[in-house]
Design an enzyme around this catalytic site. Sequence first.
Site, PDB file in Angstrom:
ATOM      1  N   TYR A 168       2.745  -6.761 -17.374  1.00 49.17           N
ATOM      2  CA  TYR A 168       1.709  -6.186 -18.234  1.00 49.17           C
ATOM      3  C   TYR A 168       2.270  -5.456 -19.464  1.00 49.17           C
ATOM      4  O   TYR A 168       1.497  -5.047 -20.328  1.00 49.17           O
ATOM      5  CB  TYR A 168       0.813  -5.242 -17.425  1.00 49.17           C
ATOM      6  CG  TYR A 168      -0.334  -5.983 -16.760  1.00 49.17           C
ATOM      7  CD1 TYR A 168      -1.366  -6.522 -17.524  1.00 49.17           C
ATOM      8  CD2 TYR A 168      -0.369  -6.169 -15.395  1.00 49.17           C
ATOM      9  CE1 TYR A 168      -2.409  -7.218 -16.936  1.00 49.17           C
ATOM     10  CE2 TYR A 168      -1.404  -6.867 -14.777  1.00 49.17           C
ATOM     11  CZ  TYR A 168      -2.426  -7.383 -15.566  1.00 49.17           C
ATOM     12  OH  TYR A 168      -3.452  -8.081 -14.984  1.00 49.17           O
ATOM     13  N   GLU A 254       7.217 -13.792  13.120  1.00 49.67           N
ATOM     14  CA  GLU A 254       6.792 -14.536  11.939  1.00 49.67           C
ATOM     15  C   GLU A 254       5.457 -14.049  11.401  1.00 49.67           C
ATOM     16  O   GLU A 254       5.291 -13.874  10.195  1.00 49.67           O
ATOM     17  CB  GLU A 254       6.686 -16.037  12.267  1.00 49.67           C
ATOM     18  CG  GLU A 254       6.130 -16.861  11.104  1.00 49.67           C
ATOM     19  CD  GLU A 254       5.954 -18.341  11.434  1.00 49.67           C
ATOM     20  OE1 GLU A 254       5.334 -19.047  10.616  1.00 49.67           O
ATOM     21  OE2 GLU A 254       6.426 -18.790  12.496  1.00 49.67           O
ATOM     22  N   ASP A 306       6.542 -19.612  15.112  1.00 51.16           N
ATOM     23  CA  ASP A 306       5.792 -20.783  15.566  1.00 51.16           C
ATOM     24  C   ASP A 306       6.751 -21.899  15.970  1.00 51.16           C
ATOM     25  O   ASP A 306       7.845 -22.029  15.402  1.00 51.16           O
ATOM     26  CB  ASP A 306       4.874 -21.306  14.452  1.00 51.16           C
ATOM     27  CG  ASP A 306       3.675 -20.401  14.185  1.00 51.16           C
ATOM     28  OD1 ASP A 306       3.347 -19.580  15.061  1.00 51.16           O
ATOM     29  OD2 ASP A 306       3.084 -20.516  13.098  1.00 51.16           O
TER      30      ASP A 306
END
Length: 425
Positions: A168, A254, A306
């Site tokens: 910005y 995770e 996973d």
Amino acid sequence: HVKVLMKRGLHGDSRQIDETLKKLRDGRDGRGGSMDEVLSKVHALETAVKCRPELRKTLNDLNLDEAYREVVDLPGVEVAAAIEQVMIAIADTILRNEGFGYSLPSRGNTDQVYVERLDRIVLKEKHTFTTFHNTSSVRKVAILTRVMQLIHGVLTRGIHVTKRDLFYTDVKLFRDQKDSDSVLDDISCLLGCTRNSLHVVASEKGVVVGKLTYTEDGDVIDCTKMGIGGKAIPSNIDKVDCFRSVAKFVLLVEKDAAFMRLAEDRFYNRFPCIIITAKGQPDVATRLFLSKLKRDLRIPVLALVDADPYGLKIISVYMQGSKNMAFDSANLTTPDIKWLGVRPSDLDKFKIPEQCRLEMSQKDIETGHHMLNEDFIQQNPKWVREVKMMLGSKTKAEIQALSSYGFQYLSEVYLPLKLQEGDWI
């Protein structure tokens, strides 16, 4: 018996749950054994880690034939001085009518290589000249120069800013935040300092909870008193020190959903540990925090991800680093992470229902084959066997598949049994 299961948040196939619970030796609900028995193999692993010499080799230690580039942590005053030297050199080339540009380290895929003796990815020492007089690179040179000017101002003030703050300051030039973000790695490579040394940080993403206290900019943080949401891992890791813990291991998770389950169940009280998650793909701050934690506390790190190729990819980023930040792998990597679960072999071992197993997409299979060829997997026959099992069945599963036996099956049955059996690779 059914009431006991329901009290523990377990449901579904009570016969299967009962068979699994019989293996537990935690002294609860009439079972034999004790928590010390459950944690005996964790204690052995912790002792092995503490006794092992902490020798993190650097490129300088190896005396390699090929040159590689590695950055180091530098104080703000040194980084600011390095920026000034770069600008003086550029002014000199302009005055000698040699043009305006930067000799930047090349960071293409072929420039990032795995060095087995370091067990991480590093960057080759190779440069390309990016010039202001070329239409294809003129904008990049302008952005790079402007960002270095802004970083110099931040460093001289001794403050930190976010990448969003940086964007910005000159929206008209940058147009998109990814354009101002992308040059930060180039600047780190150019100056030979870590990204953290630039004092430009990302928004907080990772969280930690459990048996850990540390100081952050002088304030004492107790991670056992952070509720189920945990303590946000600070972006300014250089302000974190004085780690103190009675934890026996770090549980690297995770997903945020699994983290919240373990935090709400106060898993770390029964099994003294520190639980960390980056809520998916690991960010720089979480990787730095974990690396510093492992070095200071000397305790093992067990990963819960996973059972799919992307879970493995996440472990690989923590262990070996990412290719886009190969130049800073010495600071960002945590070697010797153990794969606790969820592994492909767990699907049958814990009799995960077929409806909770997902078919792998073609992209999943391609990613799986790519991971199978990764050096760090090929070094471990047990990891190779698990990946081949996944690819052979073309089946994957999320951590949440364990919830088919109850929302607390993860904390009450699955993890306790995995720890008791020392079932990590």
